[in-house]
Design a protein around this motif. Structure first.
Motif, short mmCIF file in Angstrom:
data_model
loop_
_atom_site.label_atom_id
_atom_site.label_comp_id
_atom_site.label_asym_id
_atom_site.label_seq_id
_atom_site.Cartn_x
_atom_site.Cartn_y
_atom_site.Cartn_z
N SER A 74 -47.02 0.86 -40.77
CA SER A 74 -48.44 1.21 -40.58
C SER A 74 -49.37 0.04 -40.87
O SER A 74 -50.50 0.23 -41.33
CB SER A 74 -48.82 2.42 -41.47
OG SER A 74 -48.03 3.53 -41.16
N THR A 122 -51.62 15.45 -51.22
CA THR A 122 -50.70 15.14 -50.13
C THR A 122 -49.40 15.93 -50.22
O THR A 122 -48.53 15.77 -49.38
CB THR A 122 -50.38 13.63 -50.12
OG1 THR A 122 -49.76 13.28 -51.36
CG2 THR A 122 -51.65 12.81 -49.95
N LEU A 180 -46.85 9.96 -47.38
CA LEU A 180 -47.81 10.05 -46.29
C LEU A 180 -47.23 9.46 -45.01
O LEU A 180 -46.65 8.37 -45.02
CB LEU A 180 -49.09 9.29 -46.65
CG LEU A 180 -50.08 10.03 -47.56
CD1 LEU A 180 -51.19 9.10 -47.97
CD2 LEU A 180 -50.65 11.25 -46.85
N ALA A 192 -48.05 9.71 -40.44
CA ALA A 192 -48.81 10.34 -39.37
C ALA A 192 -48.16 11.66 -38.98
O ALA A 192 -46.95 11.73 -38.76
CB ALA A 192 -48.88 9.40 -38.17
N VAL A 209 -52.90 14.41 -40.72
CA VAL A 209 -53.05 12.95 -40.65
C VAL A 209 -52.84 12.52 -39.20
O VAL A 209 -51.73 12.63 -38.66
CB VAL A 209 -52.05 12.24 -41.57
CG1 VAL A 209 -52.17 10.72 -41.43
CG2 VAL A 209 -52.26 12.66 -43.02
N TRP A 237 -53.88 9.34 -37.99
CA TRP A 237 -53.46 7.95 -37.99
C TRP A 237 -53.44 7.44 -39.42
O TRP A 237 -54.11 7.98 -40.29
CB TRP A 237 -54.33 7.07 -37.09
CG TRP A 237 -55.81 7.11 -37.33
CD1 TRP A 237 -56.74 7.81 -36.61
CD2 TRP A 237 -56.56 6.42 -38.34
NE1 TRP A 237 -58.01 7.61 -37.11
CE2 TRP A 237 -57.93 6.75 -38.17
CE3 TRP A 237 -56.22 5.54 -39.38
CZ2 TRP A 237 -58.94 6.25 -38.99
CZ3 TRP A 237 -57.22 5.04 -40.19
CH2 TRP A 237 -58.57 5.38 -39.99
N ALA A 238 -52.64 6.42 -39.64
CA ALA A 238 -52.51 5.83 -40.98
C ALA A 238 -52.46 4.33 -40.84
O ALA A 238 -51.77 3.80 -39.96
CB ALA A 238 -51.26 6.36 -41.67
N SER A 277 -52.31 0.62 -43.33
CA SER A 277 -52.13 0.06 -44.67
C SER A 277 -51.94 -1.44 -44.56
O SER A 277 -50.86 -1.91 -44.20
CB SER A 277 -50.93 0.71 -45.36
OG SER A 277 -50.72 0.15 -46.63
N GLU A 305 -55.76 3.67 -45.41
CA GLU A 305 -56.79 4.44 -44.72
C GLU A 305 -56.11 5.49 -43.86
O GLU A 305 -55.05 5.25 -43.28
CB GLU A 305 -57.66 3.54 -43.84
CG GLU A 305 -58.52 2.55 -44.62
CD GLU A 305 -59.42 1.74 -43.70
OE1 GLU A 305 -59.59 2.13 -42.52
OE2 GLU A 305 -59.95 0.71 -44.15
N LEU A 306 -56.74 6.66 -43.79
CA LEU A 306 -56.22 7.76 -42.98
C LEU A 306 -57.30 8.29 -42.06
O LEU A 306 -58.48 8.34 -42.43
CB LEU A 306 -55.73 8.91 -43.87
CG LEU A 306 -54.64 8.62 -44.90
CD1 LEU A 306 -54.35 9.89 -45.70
CD2 LEU A 306 -53.37 8.10 -44.24
N LEU A 345 -58.16 11.83 -40.32
CA LEU A 345 -57.78 13.23 -40.51
C LEU A 345 -58.43 14.12 -39.47
O LEU A 345 -59.62 13.97 -39.16
CB LEU A 345 -58.19 13.71 -41.90
CG LEU A 345 -57.70 12.90 -43.10
CD1 LEU A 345 -58.25 13.50 -44.39
CD2 LEU A 345 -56.19 12.85 -43.14
#
Length: 504
Positions: free
Chosen positions: A147, A327, A376, A378, A397, A399-400, A402, A409-410, A412
């Motif tokens: 990600s 989560t 976590l 997607a 979620v 998109w994710a 990092s 960042e996510l 939602l």
């Protein structure tokens, strides 16, 4: 096969002698042990004044070792979740660095080697561009598995290779295979980026990359902007931005590459149609896994994005307030079942603090601030609330991202403003199956969705089931019939249902 290079010579710098000695030794039993020396030796010889053809031969030896290491590393990343374990992230970044160094090396050879001498080795600039783009494609794929965003200047470098593909080719002649291969690598990267890979789990992204290795030729690189902005994309070399949909942002005047995924979308849908009719995917060059429901879902989602890039349906409001996120659906389900406030429940809820970056009626973009989190990916479901006395919003979620272990960042999608903890039970093979936990979601008329249930992936099945709603001092049992599947991801399923009017 790449030619061997003598490592003997009084004029060779020590760094080069050490690199050649390492290349001449047998590979490590565990290819992961080769990753560190691959990085260090490539970095050490990059600034040396090595003759271009000799440098090319050395790069090809490093390429062989890299292939062995990559085939070991990538399977380790298929089930990675955020935050990615420190060792796994280190290994992934190491492999990305090696591919980046190899690509830079091939670019250096293209710019410094005399074309006639390359032909003496049966090499052309197009062949070296293909090798360079292949390494960039591998670097990009590994980034998606953890990600991570593409490295800085990644797309500028990809465009540089693309522009150099026809170097030295006679005009008005059929392109040699090396040109087709190089263009296929470029198209594969463009198509993967257009599919928005941050919205796929690592295993899904890997499948999509494999699909594109076979089918990306259907992507069309255009001489100018597409006539319709609905399915057009652009890439600019000046700023190094990733591929951007014309429907979301018109191409600037300095956009140097335009492409369309419409034909690729039609091909993917044709493949899906054949698979649904029972045709084995191997008959048209796809892996056997393409017939599995999860991968058909991946291909369908990608086809939709290639045909019509997602557009913002509502204005995003930028904010900076904190929220609490859970989560782990198991403890959240238990707390909702108890029907108590977080300060009163006996269940220890593993929650973390996040910052709202922006929000719209359909969801949020959030950034992790503090607190432990794990698992976590997607497609997973999480709970979010703005205060301890507020209900838990249920979100998916979408998109994710990092960039590093401390920054996550996510994106939602809000699927319910609140939920109830329930259990559902089915009969299978004449016997009652143990009830499974589920979240009861209220109707959402705005989305034309009736009452629905959220369960872990794999529990949805048409037919009758029993809904069990428990709370302190209350038990309600209702016979129900499952309706249509409203949503399914790599992690969860949401399906509508109807309650029976007769008592259970």
């Amino acid at each position: 096969m790449p030619k061997t290079v003598s490592r003997h010579g009084p004029d060779y710098p020590s760094a080069l002698q050490e690199a050649l000695a390492w290349l001449g030794a047998p590979p490590a039993d565990d290819p992961l042990r080769d990753l560190s020396p691959l990085r260090s030796h490539l970095a050490a010889i990059a600034p040396l004044a090595i003759k271009p053809l000799q440098y090319l031969k050395i790069l090809e030896l490093f390429q062989t070792r890299t292939g062995l290491t990559g085939s070991t590393v990538k399977p380790l990343l298929l089930d990675a979740t955020l935050p990615v374990a420190k060792r796994l992230r280190t290994v992934a970044h190491g492999l990305m660095t090696v591919h980046e160094a190899l690509a830079a090396g091939y670019l250096k050879v293209i710019r410094t080697a005399a074309p006639e001498k390359l032909r003496g080795l049966k090499r052309t600039p197009a062949h070296l561009c293909s090798l360079g783009l292949a390494n960039l494609a591998q670097q990009f794929e590994v980034a998606q598995l953890i990600s991570a965003p593409a490295p800085q200047d990644f797309w500028s470098q990809a465009q540089t290779f693309y522009r150099l593909i026809p170097t030295g080719l006679p005009p008005d002649t059929a392109p040699p295979p090396a040109v087709t291969e190089a263009e296929l690598h470029m198209k594969g990267m463009l198509a993967l980026a257009a599919a928005q890979p941050e919205g796929f789990s690592p295993r899904e992204a890997a499948f999509l990359a494999e699909y594109l290795r076979n089918c990306a030729a259907a992507l069309e690189i255009l001489p100018a902007a597409a006539a319709s902005a609905a399915d057009g994309y652009w890439l600019d070399e000046v700023h190094g931005f990733p591929p951007t949909a014309s429907s979301r942002r018109p191409p600037p005047g300095d956009a140097t590459l335009h492409f369309s995924c419409a034909a690729l979308s039609r091909l993917a849908r044709l493949h899906l149609s054949h698979i649904e009719q029972g045709v084995r995917p191997e008959t048209f060059g796809l892996p056997r896994e393409a017939s599995f429901p999860d991968y058909r879902s991946v291909l369908a989602r990608a086809a939709d994005r290639w045909a019509s890039p997602p557009k913002r349906q509502s204005h995003r409001r930028h904010h900076g307030y904190r929220v609490e996120v859970c989560t782990h659906l198991g403890p959240l389900w238990q707390q909702l079942r108890n029907g108590r406030a977080a300060t009163e429940t006996e269940v220890e809820l593993p929650a973390s603090d996040w910052m709202i970056l922006n929000e719209s009626p359909s969801g949020y973009a959030i950034m992790h601030v503090a607190g432990e989190l794990a698992g976590l990916v997607a497609g997973s479901a999480i709970g979010l609330r703005t205060a301890p006395d507020k209900p838990w919003n249920i979100c998916i979620v979408r998109w994710a991202r990092s960039e590093n272990p401390e920054h996550i960042e996510l994106g939602l999608e809000l699927v319910a403003p609140l939920a109830e903890a329930v259990r559902i039970a089915r009969r299978g093979d004449g016997a009652e199956q143990p009830p499974i936990p589920a979240l009861l979601l209220p109707p959402l008329p705005a989305l034309n969705r009736s009452e629905a249930l959220l369960t872990a992936r794999g529990y949805f099945a048409p037919g009758q089931f029993t809904l069990i709603n428990e709370s302190p001092g209350r038990l309600q049992v209702t016979d129900c019939a499952a309706g249509q599947l409203a949503m399914h991801t790599a992690c969860i399923e949401i399906f509508e249902f109807e309650r029976s009017l007769a008592p259970a």
